[in-house]
Scaffold this motif. Structure first.
Motif, mmCIF file in Angstrom:
data_model
loop_
_atom_site.group_PDB
_atom_site.id
_atom_site.type_symbol
_atom_site.label_atom_id
_atom_site.label_comp_id
_atom_site.label_asym_id
_atom_site.label_seq_id
_atom_site.Cartn_x
_atom_site.Cartn_y
_atom_site.Cartn_z
ATOM 1 N N ALA A 115 78.626 12.922 -47.721
ATOM 2 C CA ALA A 115 79.831 12.710 -46.623
ATOM 3 C C ALA A 115 80.592 13.578 -46.024
ATOM 4 O O ALA A 115 80.874 14.495 -46.890
ATOM 5 N N PRO A 116 80.608 13.654 -44.598
ATOM 6 C CA PRO A 116 81.758 14.648 -44.099
ATOM 7 C C PRO A 116 82.987 14.636 -44.668
ATOM 8 O O PRO A 116 83.526 13.295 -45.037
ATOM 9 N N PRO A 117 83.906 15.619 -44.562
ATOM 10 C CA PRO A 117 85.311 15.485 -44.741
ATOM 11 C C PRO A 117 85.948 14.628 -43.663
ATOM 12 O O PRO A 117 85.237 14.767 -42.450
ATOM 13 N N THR A 118 87.058 14.078 -44.051
ATOM 14 C CA THR A 118 87.593 13.122 -43.183
ATOM 15 C C THR A 118 89.036 13.073 -43.353
ATOM 16 O O THR A 118 89.731 13.167 -44.265
ATOM 17 N N LYS A 119 89.795 12.619 -42.456
ATOM 18 C CA LYS A 119 91.222 12.410 -42.231
ATOM 19 C C LYS A 119 91.593 10.966 -42.656
ATOM 20 O O LYS A 119 92.798 10.709 -42.555
ATOM 21 N N TYR A 120 90.765 10.195 -42.543
ATOM 22 C CA TYR A 120 90.803 8.913 -42.390
ATOM 23 C C TYR A 120 91.234 8.229 -43.907
ATOM 24 O O TYR A 120 90.704 8.588 -44.940
ATOM 25 N N ASP B 10 80.389 7.097 -40.104
ATOM 26 C CA ASP B 10 81.775 7.747 -40.819
ATOM 27 C C ASP B 10 82.980 7.676 -39.818
ATOM 28 O O ASP B 10 82.893 8.052 -38.800
ATOM 29 N N ASN B 11 84.122 7.631 -40.275
ATOM 30 C CA ASN B 11 85.296 7.538 -39.870
ATOM 31 C C ASN B 11 85.984 8.804 -40.061
ATOM 32 O O ASN B 11 86.514 8.902 -41.274
ATOM 33 N N LEU B 12 86.299 9.719 -39.198
ATOM 34 C CA LEU B 12 86.608 11.012 -39.338
ATOM 35 C C LEU B 12 88.058 11.336 -39.062
ATOM 36 O O LEU B 12 88.742 12.418 -39.341
#
Length: 692
Positions: free
Chosen positions: A47-52, A622-624
């Motif tokens: 999964a990509p990095p996220t600020k969420y 994804d919520n990024l």
């Protein structure tokens, strides 16, 4: 509020956005709607990095205080809600050559609070234009060291500010007819005046009667809220737009007591409601228009003009009261007097304003209200503003006023005043009860916007000085619907995907202050975004993407009806919308209003069950970024079939990534998030998954 270029463009954009959104229902889009399978819990180390952080977005405790006996937890006024009242008798004389207004005010102030008051505070807005005012001190300089022109003309050097001649308390003489007038001490500080009372004003209905004698010289350009058009632009005489023209009561409320923030020109006003009895004396050559109903037409109009007024009251088409050809004719004014006094009255109003000029063309038509009542739409403008003689659109001014008020009265709350008057002049756009000022050019956009302010803040009396978005943003929002649904949609322009994306990027750019900011605490360049367009877009999304028109409209009308002629705070609005719509919206208030959060949702992957597309697919998004919103996905299969999948915002309540089973029976060609660009996703580069 003044409708600057930035705000005007934002208004047009929001109108287009509203119509674009209106083509779908909440959490729906174009194309066939389908049911999807239960979400699948997937743990993916890739999964990509996220600020969420879903706990930040959906955490409880958005409201910092509980409901009280003054303001209930469901957003309505509590059983002990109170507000004070200010009634005014105003007499003013216009000395046209000197640009001076000389006035006498008799204020009747009713203290409905549970506290005794030993002093009161009043607003002296004309003091903004004094060279030592706080507002002048805040005007930034351009590269050449000159005051920036965007600061609405505070740089004029003249004999500015209120000159208070006397302040007296009027009291009845016990046991005899007549009254006493007692001089009282007062203290002026910038745009505020404190008046010290000889004895405390009683609580729970105590009344004070105050007489103030004053004068001031009008600025040429009064912070885009008033001003003077001179004969270089109006060949048939000066045009006066007169506002903030008498000492006005500050609001005393249970939220913070006396509201005494200084007037610095950018933020607007917070005023008490009451009745106004107004006499304006002007040169006989002038026509005067004012908030409210004219009570002595026989004294100030010719018999022919009075007949035309009667015709206008029965006509859906504008009737000329004074034509362009008649402006230069002495027979179009009553003969034999140097001055005339015009008598007006308006009730349940927070303010009043007026215009005066010998150059006015006047036309009028009836406004049809939902209850069956009628009132008048009136336009006053010079020949230069008429399409037949100049470049302006004021020949359609009455048509625009009528259309705007009839739509909003039917949609939200009935227009409460006897007249709706538009006045052409110096101010680009400014609103007052029953009367607005617009530029010499006029037009639908500014007319609809300024008369839209009838509902916010003239009817719903929020604190503009602190919460400018509660009048400008709400008004810009209702303009989106009136523009779409009035005059056959003549002035509606649809949004483009490129335009929508451009605005989503602008409205959530890093460093932008949040909507929940004091207008004086914002960079002026951000006013158009944070007071007008971003809160309006938030309401459009709430109506079209989250609640749906039926639930939103019921809740919004409930808010208007609950707080008509009262003083709501942001919490009262938020709580009413949640309770009337039956939906917790704290995640939305937190992301769009309280913070300047961004939305960035990516379509990451499509996998088939047992590697067989006929058994269904698992789609992962994804919520990024930090914001949550509903999800709209457009799914196209290799055969060309297109379907929409929709989720409410709660899918992000405990998830950073979301995977769900889609009942495919063939391979998927593409999955597109936010296909209509109606959600505020600022990064479209990751919105589409395509078959490799």
């Amino acid at each position: 509020m003044k409708l600057n270029i930035t705000a005007g463009l934002a208004l047009a954009f929001c109108a287009a956005l509203s119509t674009a959104n209106a083509q779908t229902t909440p959490a729906t889009g174009k194309g066939q709607q389908i049911s999807v399978g239960r979400a699948v819990e997937v743990t993916d180390p890739n999964a990509p990095p996220t600020k969420y952080d879903y706990h930040d977005t959906f955490k409880p405790f958005f409201y910092t205080k509980n409901g009280s006996e003054f303001r209930a937890a469901d957003g309505q006024p509590g059983p002990k809600y109170w507000q004070n009242r200010a009634d005014y008798q105003l007499n003013a004389t216009l000395h046209e050559d000197a640009n001076e207004i000389v006035g006498t005010e008799v204020l009747t102030y009713t203290n409905n609070s549970p506290q005794k008051l030993g002093f009161i505070w009043m607003q002296l807005d004309q003091n903004l234009f004094k060279q030592d005012s706080r507002g002048i001190a805040q005007v930034p300089l351009d590269a050449n060291g000159n005051p920036k022109s965007r600061n609405w003309g505070q740089g004029q050097v003249f004999d500015a500010g209120f000159k208070i001649k006397s302040i007296k308390v009027i009291s009845a003489i016990k046991g005899a007819k007549g009254t006493n007038e007692i001089d009282v001490k007062y203290l002026i500080n910038d745009t505020r005046m404190q008046v010290f009372l000889p004895k405390q004003l009683a609580a729970d209905g105590g009344q004070l009667k105050l007489k103030i004698e004053y004068s001031f010289v009008s600025p040429d350009y009064g912070s885009d809220r008033m001003g003077i058009i001179n004969t270089d632009q109006s060949k048939n005489g000066k045009i006066f737009q007169v506002a903030q023209w008498y000492p006005r009561m500050c609001v005393y409320d249970e939220v913070q007591g006396w509201n005494t923030l200084p007037y610095t020109g950018e933020s607007e006003f917070y005023l008490e409601y009451g009745d106004f009895d107004i006499n304006i004396t002007a040169p006989a050559k002038d026509i005067v228009v004012c908030s409210g109903e004219l009570l002595n037409p026989a004294e100030v109009y010719t018999p022919q003009q009075q007949k035309r007024w009667a015709e206008a009251a029965q006509s859906d088409k504008p009737v000329m009261i004074r034509t362009a050809d008649e402006v230069t004719s002495t027979s179009s004014r009553p003969a034999g007097k140097q001055e005339l006094t015009w008598h007006f009255k308006i009730n349940s109003a927070r303010d009043a304003s007026w215009g005066a000029s010998s150059a006015f063309i006047v036309d009028a038509a009836k406004i049809n209200l939902p209850s069956g009542k009628k009132c008048l739409a009136i336009s006053a403008y010079p020949v230069e503003s008429s399409a037949a003689y100049g470049k302006g659109q004021w020949s359609r001014g009455t048509e625009f006023i009528k259309a705007s008020i009839e739509y909003n009265s039917k949609k939200w709350f009935e227009f409460p005043y006897p007249n709706a008057t538009g006045v052409a002049g110096k101010a680009g756009g400014m609103e007052y009860p029953g009367l607005v000022f617009c530029s010499l050019n006029g037009g639908w956009g500014v007319t609809d916007h300024e008369f839209g302010h009838t509902w916010f803040p003239m009817i719903v009396g929020s604190n503009e000085r602190l919460y400018g978005w509660m009048d400008e943003g709400f008004n810009t929002f209702i303009n989106t619907l009136s523009t779409q649904n009035s005059l056959g949609g003549e002035f509606y322009k649809p949004a483009t995907a490129e335009g929508l994306l451009r605005n989503w990027k602008s409205w959530t750019r890093p460093g932008l202050e949040p909507i929940l900011s004091n207008p004086d605490n914002l960079k002026e360049i951000n006013n158009g975004t944070l007071l007008y367009s971003k809160p309006s877009a938030g309401l459009v999304m709430l109506r079209e993407q989250i609640l749906g028109p039926e639930r939103f409209d019921f809740a919004f009308k409930t808010y208007i009806n609950r707080w008509a002629f009262k003083h709501p705070t942001p919490d009262d609005f938020f709580r009413t919308m949640e309770n009337a719509a039956g939906e917790s919206l704290q995640w939305f208030w937190r992301g769009w209003f309280e913070n300047n959060w961004r939305l960035d949702v990516a379509v990451r992957d499509v996998k088939y069950i047992n590697s067989d597309a006929k058994q269904g697919a698992i789609i992962t998004i994804d919520n990024l970024e930090k914001m949550a919103m509903p999800v709209v996905l457009e799914i196209k299969t290799v055969s060309g079939k297109t379907e929409r999948v929709n989720f409410t915002g709660e899918i992000w309540e405990r998830n950073v990534s979301w995977s769900f089973r889609y009942p495919s029976n063939e391979e998927i060609e593409s999955v597109t998030y936010n296909p209509d660009s109606t959600l505020p996703d600022y990064n479209p580069s990751n919105n589409v998954w395509k078959k490799q």
